[in-house]
Write an enzyme that holds these catalytic residues in place. Structure first.
Site, short mmCIF file in Angstrom:
data_model
loop_
_atom_site.label_atom_id
_atom_site.label_comp_id
_atom_site.label_asym_id
_atom_site.label_seq_id
_atom_site.Cartn_x
_atom_site.Cartn_y
_atom_site.Cartn_z
N TRP A 87 0.83 -1.20 0.00
CA TRP A 87 0.00 0.00 0.00
C TRP A 87 0.87 1.26 0.00
O TRP A 87 0.48 2.29 -0.56
CB TRP A 87 -0.98 0.00 1.17
CG TRP A 87 -0.38 0.06 2.54
CD1 TRP A 87 0.01 -1.00 3.31
CD2 TRP A 87 -0.09 1.23 3.32
NE1 TRP A 87 0.52 -0.57 4.52
CE2 TRP A 87 0.47 0.79 4.55
CE3 TRP A 87 -0.24 2.59 3.11
CZ2 TRP A 87 0.86 1.68 5.55
CZ3 TRP A 87 0.15 3.49 4.13
CH2 TRP A 87 0.69 3.02 5.32
N GLU A 107 -4.67 6.52 -3.75
CA GLU A 107 -4.74 7.70 -2.88
C GLU A 107 -4.11 8.96 -3.48
O GLU A 107 -3.86 9.92 -2.77
CB GLU A 107 -4.12 7.42 -1.50
CG GLU A 107 -4.75 6.23 -0.78
CD GLU A 107 -4.28 6.09 0.66
OE1 GLU A 107 -4.32 7.08 1.39
OE2 GLU A 107 -3.88 4.97 1.04
N TYR A 116 7.93 3.51 17.33
CA TYR A 116 8.79 2.35 17.52
C TYR A 116 8.13 1.48 18.59
O TYR A 116 7.92 1.95 19.69
CB TYR A 116 10.21 2.73 17.95
CG TYR A 116 11.10 1.51 17.87
CD1 TYR A 116 11.55 1.04 16.64
CD2 TYR A 116 11.43 0.79 19.03
CE1 TYR A 116 12.32 -0.11 16.56
CE2 TYR A 116 12.19 -0.36 18.94
CZ TYR A 116 12.63 -0.79 17.71
OH TYR A 116 13.38 -1.94 17.62
N SER A 151 3.93 -0.34 12.70
CA SER A 151 3.21 -1.51 12.16
C SER A 151 3.73 -1.84 10.77
O SER A 151 3.68 -2.99 10.35
CB SER A 151 1.72 -1.24 11.99
OG SER A 151 1.20 -0.60 13.10
N TYR A 209 6.91 -1.32 7.93
CA TYR A 209 8.34 -1.01 7.93
C TYR A 209 8.77 -0.29 6.66
O TYR A 209 9.39 -0.85 5.78
CB TYR A 209 9.15 -2.29 8.20
CG TYR A 209 8.98 -2.66 9.64
CD1 TYR A 209 9.86 -2.20 10.62
CD2 TYR A 209 7.87 -3.38 10.06
CE1 TYR A 209 9.66 -2.48 11.95
CE2 TYR A 209 7.66 -3.67 11.40
CZ TYR A 209 8.57 -3.19 12.34
OH TYR A 209 8.37 -3.45 13.66
N HIS A 210 8.38 0.97 6.59
CA HIS A 210 8.82 1.88 5.53
C HIS A 210 8.84 3.22 6.24
O HIS A 210 7.83 3.62 6.81
CB HIS A 210 7.80 1.88 4.39
CG HIS A 210 8.41 2.36 3.12
ND1 HIS A 210 8.88 3.63 2.97
CD2 HIS A 210 8.63 1.72 1.95
CE1 HIS A 210 9.37 3.75 1.73
NE2 HIS A 210 9.23 2.61 1.11
N HIS A 223 8.26 6.40 7.92
CA HIS A 223 7.18 7.38 7.82
C HIS A 223 7.06 8.13 9.13
O HIS A 223 7.45 7.64 10.18
CB HIS A 223 5.85 6.69 7.46
CG HIS A 223 5.42 5.65 8.45
ND1 HIS A 223 5.86 4.36 8.40
CD2 HIS A 223 4.60 5.72 9.52
CE1 HIS A 223 5.32 3.67 9.40
NE2 HIS A 223 4.55 4.48 10.09
O1 G7M Z 1 3.89 3.77 12.59
P1 G7M Z 1 2.89 2.75 12.11
O2 G7M Z 1 3.51 1.76 11.13
O3 G7M Z 1 2.16 2.09 13.22
O4 G7M Z 1 1.80 3.61 11.32
C1 G7M Z 1 1.27 3.26 10.08
C2 G7M Z 1 0.12 4.20 9.80
O5 G7M Z 1 -0.29 4.01 8.46
C3 G7M Z 1 -1.08 3.93 10.68
O6 G7M Z 1 -1.44 5.11 11.37
C4 G7M Z 1 -2.17 3.48 9.70
O7 G7M Z 1 -3.46 3.94 10.05
C5 G7M Z 1 -1.69 4.08 8.38
N1 G7M Z 1 -2.13 3.30 7.22
C6 G7M Z 1 -2.19 1.95 7.15
N2 G7M Z 1 -2.64 1.61 5.90
C7 G7M Z 1 -2.83 0.23 5.45
C8 G7M Z 1 -2.84 2.77 5.17
C9 G7M Z 1 -3.29 3.03 3.84
O8 G7M Z 1 -3.60 2.15 3.02
N3 G7M Z 1 -3.36 4.36 3.50
C10 G7M Z 1 -3.03 5.37 4.37
N4 G7M Z 1 -3.14 6.63 3.96
N5 G7M Z 1 -2.60 5.13 5.64
C11 G7M Z 1 -2.51 3.83 6.04
#
Ligand code: G7M
Length: 299
Positions: A174, A184, A231, A234, A236-237, A239
């Site tokens: 994604w 998106e 940390y 969820s 691993y890229h 952000h």
């Molecule tokens: O730091 P962590 O890996 O936990 O945060 C990942 C963030 O990405 C979370 O706050 C999710 O709600 C967000 N997220 C996850 N997915 C699958 C998507 C997506 O498909 N689109 C967007 N815009 N955010 C996402």
């Protein structure tokens, strides 16, 4: 969400070709941008298997369902659907009461009365998040669980956490879809296309973009933003999360959120800072990583 382009490029090159080329399979895999046209859910039927989590206070429910049971696949496929009643929008709320609102009286007593009010279509949406097909890991992720704090040393990270995550992580397709404008694209708030410092700024999946922050989106000063990394994350890229200070965002607690400014300063002082130091985070009691890390910490 931010990402460095060279890192992305290397990763992309290493990945299978189909991740690079738009294809019909991607369409089937649910890649796409927003549209105002009515659409269908990406599956048919929905038999509730389990309520993974619910909160009457937050007006949210997380469901695990079996879908597509009618399409020859007798056991069906797994989907997670999250239904959330959205907060009121102050600028529209008066419309609920003007004209002839569709009302049912519950009771009336002296100066007090309560009603069921059935809002017009444009004020009655339910934010619906679909994960389909959902893996066992998604079902675990959304199920409410007890948490435990754990302290992870640099050696724990290298010997236990990293090998574990490499075998377990959730797919980040994604993220590539966002960076490649396959999904998106219409939600991108800002993009820096620079080949070494480039990043994309995009609203989180969890945010309905209707709360007061959207009105102030371009006026929110840095001092009213909480800017941090997770940390453990969820996905691993690399952000970065931006949330309004007045909003108790999930994942903004001290056991998970690391303020970006502090991370930068720590790395400027010592590029190995995070390789050396012990970090504390919470894991679910059923997370195998918790058991693996606890083993090393037994006296
Ligand atoms: O730091 P962590 O890996 O936990 O945060 C990942 C963030 O990405 C979370 O706050 C999710 O709600 C967000 N997220 C996850 N997915 C699958 C998507 C997506 O498909 N689109 C967007 N815009 N955010 C996402």
């Amino acid at each position: 969400m931010a990402d460095t382009a060279p890192q992305l490029k290397r990763k992309r090159e290493a990945e299978a070709e189909e991740a690079e080329t738009p294809s019909t399979e991607e369409k089937e895999a649910g890649v796409g941008n927003g549209t105002s046209e009515p659409v269908r859910l990406p599956f048919s039927g929905f038999k509730v298997q389990k309520v993974l989590r619910e909160s009457a206070r937050d007006k949210i429910i997380f469901l695990h369902g079996k879908v597509n049971e009618d399409s020859g696949d007798t056991c069906g496929e797994d989907a997670v659907v999250i239904l959330e009643k959205t907060p009121f929008q102050v600028e529209h709320v008066a419309q609920l009461l003007t004209g002839s609102p569709d009302l049912k009286l519950q009771f009336s007593n002296d100066i007090y009365s309560t009603y069921n009010l059935f809002p017009p279509r444009h004020l009655s949406d339910i934010k619906t998040t679909v994960v389909y097909p959902a893996t066992e890991k998604h079902l675990q992720k959304y199920m409410r669980q007890d948490l435990r704090l754990i302290r992870e040393t640099g050696d724990d990270y290298r010997n236990i956490t990293l090998p574990h995550l490499e075998s377990q992580s959730l797919s980040i397709q994604w993220v590539y879809n966002i960076l490649d404008k396959k999904a998106e694209a219409d939600r991108i708030v800002f993009e820096n296309p620079d080949s070494s410092d480039g990043f994309v700024l995009i609203p989180d999946l969890k945010w309905n973009q209707q709360q007061e922050a959207i009105l102030k989106r371009y006026q929110v000063t840095g001092g009213r933003l909480r800017v941090y990394l997770h940390y453990l994350p969820s996905y691993y890229h690399l952000h970065v999360h931006f949330t309004a200070l007045g909003f108790e965002a999930p994942g903004s607690g001290v056991e998970r959120a690391h303020l970006l400014a502090e991370v930068i300063e720590n790395l400027e002082r010592d590029p190995e800072y995070y390789q050396q130091r012990t970090l504390t985070f919470a894991l679910r009691t059923d997370d195998p990583l918790l058991q693996l890390l606890q083993k090393t910490q037994q006296p």
